[in-house]
Design an enzyme around this catalytic site. Sequence first.
Site, PDB file in Angstrom:
ATOM      1  N   GLY A  62      -5.408 -14.279  12.657  1.00 41.64           N
ATOM      2  CA  GLY A  62      -6.297 -13.678  11.677  1.00 41.64           C
ATOM      3  C   GLY A  62      -7.497 -14.571  11.436  1.00 41.64           C
ATOM      4  N   ARG A  63      -7.317 -15.522  10.531  1.00 39.51           N
ATOM      5  CA  ARG A  63      -8.453 -16.354  10.129  1.00 39.51           C
ATOM      6  C   ARG A  63      -9.105 -17.084  11.306  1.00 39.51           C
ATOM      7  NH1 ARG A  63      -4.807 -18.502   5.399  1.00 39.51           N
ATOM      8  NH2 ARG A  63      -3.329 -17.741   6.939  1.00 39.51           N
ATOM      9  N   TYR A 114       0.832  -1.201   0.000  1.00 41.47           N
ATOM     10  CA  TYR A 114       0.000   0.000   0.000  1.00 41.47           C
ATOM     11  C   TYR A 114       0.878   1.267   0.000  1.00 41.47           C
ATOM     12  CZ  TYR A 114      -3.560  -3.499   0.836  1.00 41.47           C
ATOM     13  OH  TYR A 114      -4.361  -4.599   0.705  1.00 41.47           O
TER      14      TYR A 114
HETATM   15  C1  LIG Z   1     -10.155 -11.747   5.340  1.00 42.41           C
HETATM   16  C2  LIG Z   1      -8.823 -11.138   5.670  1.00 42.41           C
HETATM   17  C3  LIG Z   1      -8.637  -9.778   5.533  1.00 42.41           C
HETATM   18  C4  LIG Z   1      -7.421  -9.184   5.886  1.00 42.41           C
HETATM   19  N1  LIG Z   1      -7.286  -7.827   5.835  1.00 42.41           N
HETATM   20  C5  LIG Z   1      -6.181  -7.232   6.328  1.00 42.41           C
HETATM   21  C6  LIG Z   1      -6.126  -5.821   6.483  1.00 42.41           C
HETATM   22  O1  LIG Z   1      -7.096  -5.083   6.244  1.00 42.41           O
HETATM   23  N2  LIG Z   1      -4.968  -5.287   6.955  1.00 42.41           N
HETATM   24  C7  LIG Z   1      -3.887  -6.068   7.279  1.00 42.41           C
HETATM   25  O2  LIG Z   1      -2.859  -5.540   7.693  1.00 42.41           O
HETATM   26  N3  LIG Z   1      -3.929  -7.400   7.177  1.00 42.41           N
HETATM   27  C8  LIG Z   1      -5.048  -8.004   6.732  1.00 42.41           C
HETATM   28  N4  LIG Z   1      -5.127  -9.371   6.700  1.00 42.41           N
HETATM   29  C9  LIG Z   1      -4.011 -10.163   7.225  1.00 42.41           C
HETATM   30  C10 LIG Z   1      -4.262 -10.576   8.687  1.00 42.41           C
HETATM   31  O3  LIG Z   1      -4.226  -9.443   9.529  1.00 42.41           O
HETATM   32  C11 LIG Z   1      -3.211 -11.576   9.200  1.00 42.41           C
HETATM   33  O4  LIG Z   1      -1.958 -10.971   9.256  1.00 42.41           O
HETATM   34  C12 LIG Z   1      -3.132 -12.767   8.290  1.00 42.41           C
HETATM   35  O5  LIG Z   1      -4.418 -13.279   8.101  1.00 42.41           O
HETATM   36  C13 LIG Z   1      -2.229 -13.831   8.856  1.00 42.41           C
HETATM   37  O6  LIG Z   1      -2.770 -14.387   9.986  1.00 42.41           O
HETATM   38  P1  LIG Z   1      -3.488 -15.814   9.965  1.00 42.41           P
HETATM   39  O7  LIG Z   1      -2.544 -16.757   9.282  1.00 42.41           O
HETATM   40  O8  LIG Z   1      -3.672 -16.121  11.431  1.00 42.41           O
HETATM   41  O9  LIG Z   1      -4.781 -15.672   9.225  1.00 42.41           O
HETATM   42  C14 LIG Z   1      -6.338  -9.981   6.345  1.00 42.41           C
HETATM   43  C15 LIG Z   1      -6.537 -11.356   6.479  1.00 42.41           C
HETATM   44  C16 LIG Z   1      -7.759 -11.936   6.164  1.00 42.41           C
HETATM   45  C17 LIG Z   1      -7.948 -13.411   6.374  1.00 42.41           C
END
Ligand SMILES: Cc1cc2nc3c(=O)[nH]c(=O)nc-3n(C[C@H](O)[C@H](O)[C@H](O)COP(=O)(O)O)c2cc1C
Length: 383
Positions: free
Chosen positions: A329-330, A180
């Site tokens: 996250g998820r 970004y």
């Molecule tokens: C649906 C979705 C939307 C996301 N949107 C953002 C966001 O707006 N800003 C950001 O920094 N990361 C975003 N991420 C990344 C998450 O913050 C996180 O770092 C990433 O999912 C890794 O964590 P996880 O493996 O536990 O899901 C998003 C992740 C998911 C699944």
Amino acid sequence: MPSIFDPYQLHDLTLPNRIVMGPMTRAKATPEGVPTPIMATHYAQRASAGLIITEGTWPERRGQGYFDIPGIETQEQQDAWASITRAVHDKGGRIFLQMEHTGRVGHEVNNGGTTLCAASDVPADFKIFARDDGLVQMTTELHVLSTDEVWEVIDKYGKAAARAKAAGFDGIELHGASGYLPHQFLSDDANRRTDEFGGTPEKRTRFMIEVLTRLIEAWGDSHRIGVKISPAIRYNGIVENEVEETYSILLDKFNELDLAYVAFQTPESLRSLSGLSNDDLADGEIWHRFPYEFIRERYRGTVIASGDLTKELAQNAADADKADLFVFGRAYMSNPDLVERMRNDWPLTPVDMRRGYGGGEEGYNDYPTWEDQRAADPSRPIG
Ligand SMILES: Cc1cc2nc3c(=O)[nH]c(=O)nc-3n(C[C@H](O)[C@H](O)[C@H](O)COP(=O)(O)O)c2cc1C
């Protein structure tokens, strides 16, 4: 050895545990970027997290890369966010706003037809989800910011920060990752400027540092301003060739700014999230040197790790002192009571990513807590 369930002192903010709900764009705002009541329900359901970081939120309309994502530019948006922070605080939680200006990443169909702005006339070679059209090539028509206009954008971040504070947030995370606008300024490929914002690694760090400085001024306390970075990750078409040099300067400046924290995201998680077969998401070698060693060694403050973590991986990383706080996250999408589930070794509900973006409460606010699941079906095994 700290447990991830132990409290953590984030300067003057006491987090009851070290588990962070990561920022997640869900596209639940109105097309004009006004947060909706279902978002208050969603975040309040997750208030037992040590810290919640909201979905990426734009400080100005040009920075809205995706459809139906919220802003913090208008009074109406501020008021709607105030209902959300109140709902989280009423449940005993803490919530930071993630401020995300997507710059050249986006598509006019997602932001009401506003032309995207960029550091230089270098379109992102990547795809994006557009309203109604699915995955499309990103817009190539960009407005290149003049030097004065760069300062105006920095100003807009400051105004948005004042609104975030007035809306009752506990702090702000600057999104400096994932390709970004601040990341575009850092990149020697996306940033070909010859003014004070480009030309050398030092000058390319200037935009992010000036934005952080403005956020700190608006808030009045550097300990409430964090930043997320993703060195060397080739997501959203970003390419970085002078990574070590650039991020060394950046991390030194983060130290001087005395921030709340530095968060980073792994390439693995971006790869699985993007849904794109892009083998180029990260330079593996740099990645391995960067987050766990380089960032930890160079940056003196609180470090937040994210990406494909499990309770065990997070605890191992805490034991090895690789990071202080851990983003989920998820898992947070489908487990509102994630802290309680992990603490008690209760099973996790898998997430249905088909309901990741857009839509209403289905697949958003209807994931039950473990206790509700047990009450509905007492024969369920406990662990
Ligand atoms: C649906 C979705 C939307 C996301 N949107 C953002 C966001 O707006 N800003 C950001 O920094 N990361 C975003 N991420 C990344 C998450 O913050 C996180 O770092 C990433 O999912 C890794 O964590 P996880 O493996 O536990 O899901 C998003 C992740 C998911 C699944």
